[in-house]
Enzyme design. Structure first.
Site, PDB file in Angstrom:
ATOM      1  N   ASN A  86      13.189   4.008   4.281  1.00 14.65           N
ATOM      2  CA  ASN A  86      14.350   3.636   3.221  1.00 14.65           C
ATOM      3  C   ASN A  86      15.439   4.470   3.355  1.00 14.65           C
ATOM      4  OD1 ASN A  86      12.552   1.577   1.965  1.00 14.65           O
ATOM      5  ND2 ASN A  86      11.155   3.443   1.506  1.00 14.65           N
ATOM      6  N   HIS A  95      16.137  15.757   4.002  1.00 14.66           N
ATOM      7  CA  HIS A  95      17.182  14.901   4.506  1.00 14.66           C
ATOM      8  C   HIS A  95      18.673  15.393   4.465  1.00 14.66           C
ATOM      9  CE1 HIS A  95      14.187  11.869   4.050  1.00 14.66           C
ATOM     10  NE2 HIS A  95      13.985  11.963   2.578  1.00 14.66           N
ATOM     11  N   ALA A 127      15.464   8.837  -2.185  1.00 10.52           N
ATOM     12  CA  ALA A 127      15.109  10.285  -1.728  1.00 10.52           C
ATOM     13  C   ALA A 127      16.480  10.993  -1.601  1.00 10.52           C
ATOM     14  CB  ALA A 127      13.947  10.308  -0.976  1.00 10.52           C
TER      15      ALA A 127
HETATM   16  N1  LIG Z   1      14.364   4.221  -1.761  1.00 14.34           N
HETATM   17  C1  LIG Z   1      13.464   5.460  -1.523  1.00 14.34           C
HETATM   18  O1  LIG Z   1      14.045   6.500  -1.172  1.00 14.34           O
HETATM   19  C2  LIG Z   1      12.002   5.169  -1.548  1.00 14.34           C
HETATM   20  C3  LIG Z   1      11.469   6.542  -1.733  1.00 14.34           C
HETATM   21  C4  LIG Z   1       9.970   6.471  -1.917  1.00 14.34           C
HETATM   22  C5  LIG Z   1       9.410   5.249  -1.652  1.00 14.34           C
HETATM   23  N2  LIG Z   1      10.100   4.229  -1.354  1.00 14.34           N
HETATM   24  C6  LIG Z   1       9.499   3.016  -1.360  1.00 14.34           C
HETATM   25  O2  LIG Z   1       8.942   2.323  -2.639  1.00 14.34           O
HETATM   26  C7  LIG Z   1       7.675   1.366  -2.521  1.00 14.34           C
HETATM   27  C8  LIG Z   1       6.702   2.006  -3.177  1.00 14.34           C
HETATM   28  O3  LIG Z   1       6.393   3.313  -2.780  1.00 14.34           O
HETATM   29  P1  LIG Z   1       4.982   4.020  -3.666  1.00 14.34           P
HETATM   30  O4  LIG Z   1       4.815   5.435  -3.018  1.00 14.34           O
HETATM   31  O5  LIG Z   1       5.129   3.969  -5.099  1.00 14.34           O
HETATM   32  O6  LIG Z   1       3.942   3.020  -2.889  1.00 14.34           O
HETATM   33  P2  LIG Z   1       2.494   3.062  -3.275  1.00 14.34           P
HETATM   34  O7  LIG Z   1       1.659   2.608  -2.026  1.00 14.34           O
HETATM   35  O8  LIG Z   1       2.019   4.397  -3.817  1.00 14.34           O
HETATM   36  O9  LIG Z   1       2.344   1.903  -4.354  1.00 14.34           O
HETATM   37  C9  LIG Z   1       2.497   0.708  -4.071  1.00 14.34           C
HETATM   38  C10 LIG Z   1       1.965  -0.330  -5.000  1.00 14.34           C
HETATM   39  O10 LIG Z   1       2.336  -1.611  -4.714  1.00 14.34           O
HETATM   40  C11 LIG Z   1       1.362  -2.594  -4.525  1.00 14.34           C
HETATM   41  N3  LIG Z   1       1.890  -3.429  -3.636  1.00 14.34           N
HETATM   42  C12 LIG Z   1       1.895  -3.200  -2.344  1.00 14.34           C
HETATM   43  N4  LIG Z   1       2.537  -4.392  -1.713  1.00 14.34           N
HETATM   44  C13 LIG Z   1       2.415  -5.592  -2.814  1.00 14.34           C
HETATM   45  C14 LIG Z   1       2.706  -6.696  -2.753  1.00 14.34           C
HETATM   46  N5  LIG Z   1       3.185  -7.394  -1.716  1.00 14.34           N
HETATM   47  N6  LIG Z   1       2.678  -7.431  -3.865  1.00 14.34           N
HETATM   48  C15 LIG Z   1       2.009  -6.760  -5.050  1.00 14.34           C
HETATM   49  N7  LIG Z   1       1.923  -5.559  -5.001  1.00 14.34           N
HETATM   50  C16 LIG Z   1       1.952  -4.748  -3.987  1.00 14.34           C
HETATM   51  C17 LIG Z   1       0.225  -1.565  -4.152  1.00 14.34           C
HETATM   52  O11 LIG Z   1      -1.151  -2.072  -4.305  1.00 14.34           O
HETATM   53  C18 LIG Z   1       0.359  -0.233  -4.726  1.00 14.34           C
HETATM   54  O12 LIG Z   1      -0.218  -0.188  -6.110  1.00 14.34           O
HETATM   55  C19 LIG Z   1       7.474   1.783  -0.716  1.00 14.34           C
HETATM   56  O13 LIG Z   1       7.789   0.656   0.001  1.00 14.34           O
HETATM   57  C20 LIG Z   1       8.153   3.025  -0.548  1.00 14.34           C
HETATM   58  O14 LIG Z   1       8.398   2.674   0.916  1.00 14.34           O
HETATM   59  C21 LIG Z   1      11.262   4.143  -1.482  1.00 14.34           C
END
Ligand SMILES: NC(=O)c1ccc[n+]([C@@H]2O[C@H](COP(=O)([O-])OP(=O)(O)OC[C@H]3O[C@@H](n4cnc5c(N)ncnc54)[C@H](O)[C@@H]3O)[C@@H](O)[C@H]2O)c1
Length: 253
Positions: free
Chosen positions: A173, A203, A106
């Protein structure tokens, strides 16, 4: 990938929630195979596993992916602020000759920050979000406070990225990426502003050192399909995938 824009194929999907996996697959034209656990993912004949799940998923599956000699893209970058997780994965990359890719997510500016890493003296991050986006963070329970009480822009946290991780694990993150590219989690200063009038997640990164100064501001709209996530985060993963899959001229550091 599904549109053919990136020369790669999504062949397998795993999600702890089979229902969510089916929902994803139903929206794709070229149907990937659904597997029942992460071991079945990493044992396939594939080149890269993309984690977009949770920090737990990184802790549970990342090592096995590398041991199976696959590269790994990680979105839940906060998991790498745990020094023991970082050390184990870094060693595994070396031992198995694999790469972990961390998209910029992000924020913008990690390229510049990493370039001047040896000359950095100060890095600060100010994240501004609507209180609803921060709801559920450990911070509120620890301070006996509710997100509903915030009626005007309020700096609710100021401290090193390391402490921000424990207070706002789901929002961290960006601070983790910044720490990893720059001065580390102890020396990256984070402020979190809860603003009830905020319509975007913003940010602001400021870096200072012998090289001069840098300021980066991203004002992110939520992703259309997943309002919890910034659209830029999803696009940055796609762009990184494009780079991994492409040969030829590379723009940017
Ligand atoms: N790097 C960045 O800037 C950034 C930005 C946004 C989100 N993220 C991260 O990316 C990840 C995904 O975000 P999102 O918004 O798509 O989340 P989300 O909750 O919408 O989707 C996550 C999916 O992963 C599955 N899941 C969770 N833990 C699991 C595991 N241990 N094994 C298998 N499946 C699992 C869930 O069932 C869900 O379907 C999060 O950790 C979030 O913090 C990072």
């Amino acid at each position: 990938m599904d549109s053919g824009e990136i020369p790669a194929a999504l062949t397998h999907v795993y999600d702890a929630s089979a229902e969510r996996a089916h929902r994803l697959i139903s929206r794709l034209q070229k149907k990937p195979q659904l597997v029942a656990n992460h071991h079945l993912l990493s044992s396939q004949s594939i080149d890269l596993v993309v984690e977009a799940a949770s920090q737990d998923a990184v802790r549970d599956a990342a090592l096995s992916v590398l041991q199976n000699r696959k590269d790994l893209m990680i979105m839940s970058a906060g998991a790498l602020l745990d020094e023991s997780v970082f050390a184990v994965l870094e060693d595994a990359c070396r031992e198995f000759g694999r790469t972990i890719y961390l998209p910029s997510g992000a924020i913008a500016g990690l390229d510049g920050l990493a370039s001047v890493r040896s000359e950095l003296e100060e890095v600060t991050l100010t994240t501004t979000k609507h209180p609803d986006s921060l709801r559920g963070a450990k911070f509120f329970a620890a301070h006996d406070m509710s997100a509903d009480e915030i009626t005007k822009p309020t700096t609710i946290f100021r401290g090193p990225a390391r402490n921000a991780v424990s207070m706002f694990p789901a929002n961290i993150n960006v601070a983790a990426l910044l720490s990893l590219a720059g001065l580390g989690a102890q020396r990256t200063e984070v402020s979190i502003v809860a603003d009830p009038s905020a319509t975007k997640n913003s940010h602001r990164i400021e870096a200072r050192g012998r090289f001069g100064r840098m300021t980066f501001l991203t004002e992110n709209v939520p992703d259309q399909d997943n309002p919890k996530t910034s659209r830029l985060a999803a696009l940055s993963a796609v762009e990184m995938l494009r780079r991994i899959c492409s040969e030829g001229i590379r723009v940017g550091t």
